[in-house]
Design an enzyme around this catalytic site. Structure first.
Site, short mmCIF file in Angstrom:
data_model
loop_
_atom_site.label_atom_id
_atom_site.label_comp_id
_atom_site.label_asym_id
_atom_site.label_seq_id
_atom_site.Cartn_x
_atom_site.Cartn_y
_atom_site.Cartn_z
N LYS A 105 4.45 -10.35 9.08
CA LYS A 105 5.42 -9.34 9.47
C LYS A 105 5.90 -9.58 10.90
CE LYS A 105 3.99 -5.31 6.79
NZ LYS A 105 3.44 -3.98 6.83
N GLY A 137 0.81 -1.22 0.00
CA GLY A 137 0.00 0.00 0.00
C GLY A 137 0.84 1.27 0.00
N SER A 151 3.50 2.86 7.97
CA SER A 151 3.79 2.59 9.38
C SER A 151 5.16 3.12 9.76
CB SER A 151 3.77 1.07 9.63
OG SER A 151 4.81 0.45 8.87
N ARG A 198 -3.22 1.28 2.60
CA ARG A 198 -3.82 1.39 1.26
C ARG A 198 -4.86 2.49 1.18
NH1 ARG A 198 -5.52 -2.95 4.09
NH2 ARG A 198 -7.67 -3.73 3.97
N GLU A 248 -6.54 -7.39 -0.95
CA GLU A 248 -6.51 -7.03 0.47
C GLU A 248 -7.90 -6.76 1.06
OE1 GLU A 248 -3.35 -4.51 2.03
OE2 GLU A 248 -2.36 -4.61 0.08
N HIS A 274 1.65 -9.95 -26.56
CA HIS A 274 2.85 -10.69 -26.98
C HIS A 274 3.07 -11.95 -26.16
CE1 HIS A 274 4.13 -7.47 -29.72
NE2 HIS A 274 3.45 -6.72 -28.87
O1 PA5 Z 1 -1.81 -2.62 2.61
C1 PA5 Z 1 -1.05 -3.06 3.46
O2 PA5 Z 1 -1.34 -3.12 4.67
C2 PA5 Z 1 0.31 -3.53 3.06
O3 PA5 Z 1 0.40 -3.68 1.68
C3 PA5 Z 1 1.35 -2.51 3.58
O4 PA5 Z 1 1.20 -1.29 2.92
C4 PA5 Z 1 2.76 -3.08 3.38
O5 PA5 Z 1 2.90 -4.25 4.12
C5 PA5 Z 1 3.84 -2.10 3.80
O6 PA5 Z 1 3.58 -1.57 5.06
P1 PA5 Z 1 3.72 -0.01 5.25
O7 PA5 Z 1 2.72 0.58 4.31
O8 PA5 Z 1 3.40 0.28 6.65
O9 PA5 Z 1 5.13 0.34 4.89
#
Ligand code: PA5
Length: 379
Positions: A355, A67, A111, A161, A246, A262
């Protein structure tokens, strides 16, 4: 244990009370906030000022995951015809060899604690790159403060996101600061008005009969979505896929034209499970004229096989408007797919667990803090 996923009938999309009960994590509210966040992001970005020496660079490298990376992808697509510099998005730990002291590295993590992004941030610092970070919190903020790196703090409380406007719009200000204004505030204000108006049409209160997002979700219900796009909308197709993954916890595929003609096109010759597929074409008024013809050919191949097909015609007169209007539509589509599946869209349990378990094993954040302590001392 009771299974969380159940299949609702399409009529649930017009039952606002039932939608609220499924959407326990308030994703609907977060998606509705998209236009407000756009406006907020413009205001926030005004505070962003980069040192003059940041103008003299050979490339822009945006590091982020999931995201937090998609804003970088939108920026890359939008800037391609305007900025005479290489723009790349790194969704990985390691920076490519070409990144050095004349690269501008932008680390983006909502984050502020994502391992891959922290690691590429660390590598960029060690290579002497010019840097800036965008986050709501976390180790990235701490590192910028200790290492005296420009930092843009964005409001917390959203999922990464749904914070997309807060992570994307500042990149336009970064471009302006390095001498390449892509989109002026007037164009941004116009795009904001368009998205705000369109958003009203897409919210749960607007019934299926007049709601394009509910209608597309109804067509994609219990299907495998295959999303095609082109040009500056490649990132938008990826956004559709990621949001469907998600929010609806559902599989989706995306591909881009003309490349799909292609290779991927061959998969339309002898189709397995054709009743399970539904194709979404995200069209653009800015496509190369040669591409229009190959799109027609691909559409004919799909239609010949009797596979469901929906066209998305993004609204607006500019590339930015096309991107944002297509995104708000896709975000709502992913939301209604979640509702149809009886799934709470906001939590991403598997991502969070992965994570957490990963950090317990690698102790990456501890190691990053150690590195930070040493680097800050010698700064
Ligand atoms: O949508 C999400 O929660 C994930 O795709 C996060 O964006 C991804 O894990 C990366 O984390 P962050 O956006 O906190 O860097």
């Amino acid at each position: 244990m009771k299974p969380e996923v159940c299949s609702n009938s399409i009529s649930v999309l017009d039952n606002v009370e039932a939608i609220r009960m499924i959407d326990k994590g308030n994703m609907g509210l977060m998606i509705s906030s998209f236009p407000t966040l756009l406006k907020e992001a413009v205001t926030l970005s005004r505070n962003l000022a980069l040192p003059r020496e940041y103008r003299n660079i050979k490339e822009v490298v945006i590091c982020g995951m999931g995201g937090s990376a998609i804003g970088g992808e939108l920026f890359k697509d939008l800037s391609q015809s305007i900025i005479p510099l290489r723009v790349s998005v790194i969704r990985d730990y390691d920076l490519p060899r070409h990144v050095d002291e004349s690269s501008l590295v932008v680390a983006v993590s909502y984050s502020g604690n994502t391992e891959e992004t922290l690691e590429s941030f660390k590598q960029a610092y060690e290579r002497g790159s010019r840097m800036i970070a965008i986050a709501s919190n976390g180790l990235l903020e701490k590192a910028c403060s200790k290492l005296k790196i420009p930092f843009l703090g964005v409001p917390s409380g959203y999922t990464p996101r749904s914070a997309l406007p807060l992570l994307f719009i500042p990149l336009l200000k970064v471009a302006e600061e390095i001498g390449f204004p892509l989109v002026g505030e007037g164009e941004l204000a116009k795009a904001h008005r368009l998205v705000e108006e369109y958003n009203y049409k897409l919210t749960p209160e607007n019934p299926l009969s007049r709601n394009p997002a509910k209608q597309l979700a109804a067509r994609l219900n219990e299907k495998l979505p295959i999303i095609y796009s082109m040009g500056h909308l490649k990132s938008v197709a990826l956004r559709y896929k990621d949001q469907i993954n998600e929010n609806a916890k559902m599989r989706a595929m995306c591909d881009q034209l003309p490349e799909a003609n292609h290779n991927e096109v061959e998969a339309w010759e002898k189709i397995d499970f054709k009743e399970l597929l539904h194709v979404v074409f995200i069209d653009s008024r800015f496509k190369n004229p040669y591409l229009a013809e190959s799109i027609n050919q691909l559409i004919s191949a799909i239609e010949k096989e009797g596979v469901g097909l929906s066209m998305v015609k993004p609204l607006g007169e500019t590339m930015l408007e096309e991107m944002l209007s297509a995104i708000i539509l896709g975000d709502w589509v992913s939301y209604y797919l979640a509702i149809l599946r009886g799934v709470d869209p906001a939590p991403v349990r598997l991502i969070s667990d992965l994570k957490k378990k990963h950090d317990e094993k690698t102790r990456y954040s501890e190691k990053f803090e150690e590195w930070l302590g040493k680097s800050a001392k010698s700064n």
